[in-house]
Design a protein around this motif. Sequence first.
Motif, PDB file in Angstrom:
ATOM      1  N   LYS A   1       0.787  -1.239   0.000  1.00  0.00           N
ATOM      2  CA  LYS A   1       0.000   0.000   0.000  1.00  0.00           C
ATOM      3  C   LYS A   1       0.820   1.291   0.000  1.00  0.00           C
ATOM      4  CE  LYS A   1      -3.979  -2.218   1.056  1.00  0.00           C
ATOM      5  NZ  LYS A   1      -5.131  -2.251   0.226  1.00  0.00           N
ATOM      6  N   ALA A   2       2.108   1.226   0.333  1.00  0.00           N
ATOM      7  CA  ALA A   2       2.915   2.451   0.451  1.00  0.00           C
ATOM      8  C   ALA A   2       3.082   3.137  -0.899  1.00  0.00           C
ATOM      9  CB  ALA A   2       4.278   2.126   1.046  1.00  0.00           C
ATOM     10  N   GLY A   3       3.163   4.454  -0.844  1.00  0.00           N
ATOM     11  CA  GLY A   3       3.355   5.251  -2.053  1.00  0.00           C
ATOM     12  C   GLY A   3       4.821   5.495  -2.375  1.00  0.00           C
ATOM     13  N   CYS A   4       5.727   4.879  -1.611  1.00  0.00           N
ATOM     14  CA  CYS A   4       7.159   5.031  -1.853  1.00  0.00           C
ATOM     15  C   CYS A   4       7.812   3.651  -1.743  1.00  0.00           C
ATOM     16  CB  CYS A   4       7.776   6.001  -0.840  1.00  0.00           C
ATOM     17  SG  CYS A   4       7.732   5.425   0.865  1.00  0.00           S
ATOM     18  N   PRO A   5       9.069   3.511  -2.150  1.00  0.00           N
ATOM     19  CA  PRO A   5       9.741   2.215  -2.024  1.00  0.00           C
ATOM     20  C   PRO A   5       9.846   1.774  -0.556  1.00  0.00           C
ATOM     21  CG  PRO A   5      10.977   3.668  -3.471  1.00  0.00           C
ATOM     22  CD  PRO A   5       9.909   4.504  -2.831  1.00  0.00           C
TER      23      PRO A   5
END
Length: 157
Positions: free
Chosen positions: A139-143
Amino acid sequence: MIRLDRILVPVDFSECSTSAQKYGVALAERFGAEIHLIHVLQDLVALSPEPGLTFPPPGEYLQELKESADRSLARLPSADDGNATEQPIVREVIHGTPFLEIIRYAKTHDIDLIVLGTHGRGGLAHALLGSVAEKVVRKAGCPVLTIRPEGHQFVMP
């Protein structure tokens, strides 16, 4: 070129978390990044014998948990575990569901990378408890870099 200005390392004070801190600190040193250490106090709810009724723990208990977590977080990263750093550190204790709060914090604070320890549970334990790391990765928007405490390590001791 990869640019990391802010690295988030969620902390649960476990061995897995300590391993993740080593990577987070090493990457922050390498990129000159700010380190964000957060601890999420999981929603604690005592279930009643009657379906649908729940009773939250008393407010003093939650306050004591938060104060204890604040004190523990203030000691991190530590030279004792090889994680000392000169990089700027932001520390915060948050109340909520761990994976949701980690994702929310990352988005709100424009985090470039999440470094997260994983317990590596499998089978029934994973099915029953779920995996915070897995949910964050999805779900994260970054690595997201996940670290297991055992196995091959890239950080020099």
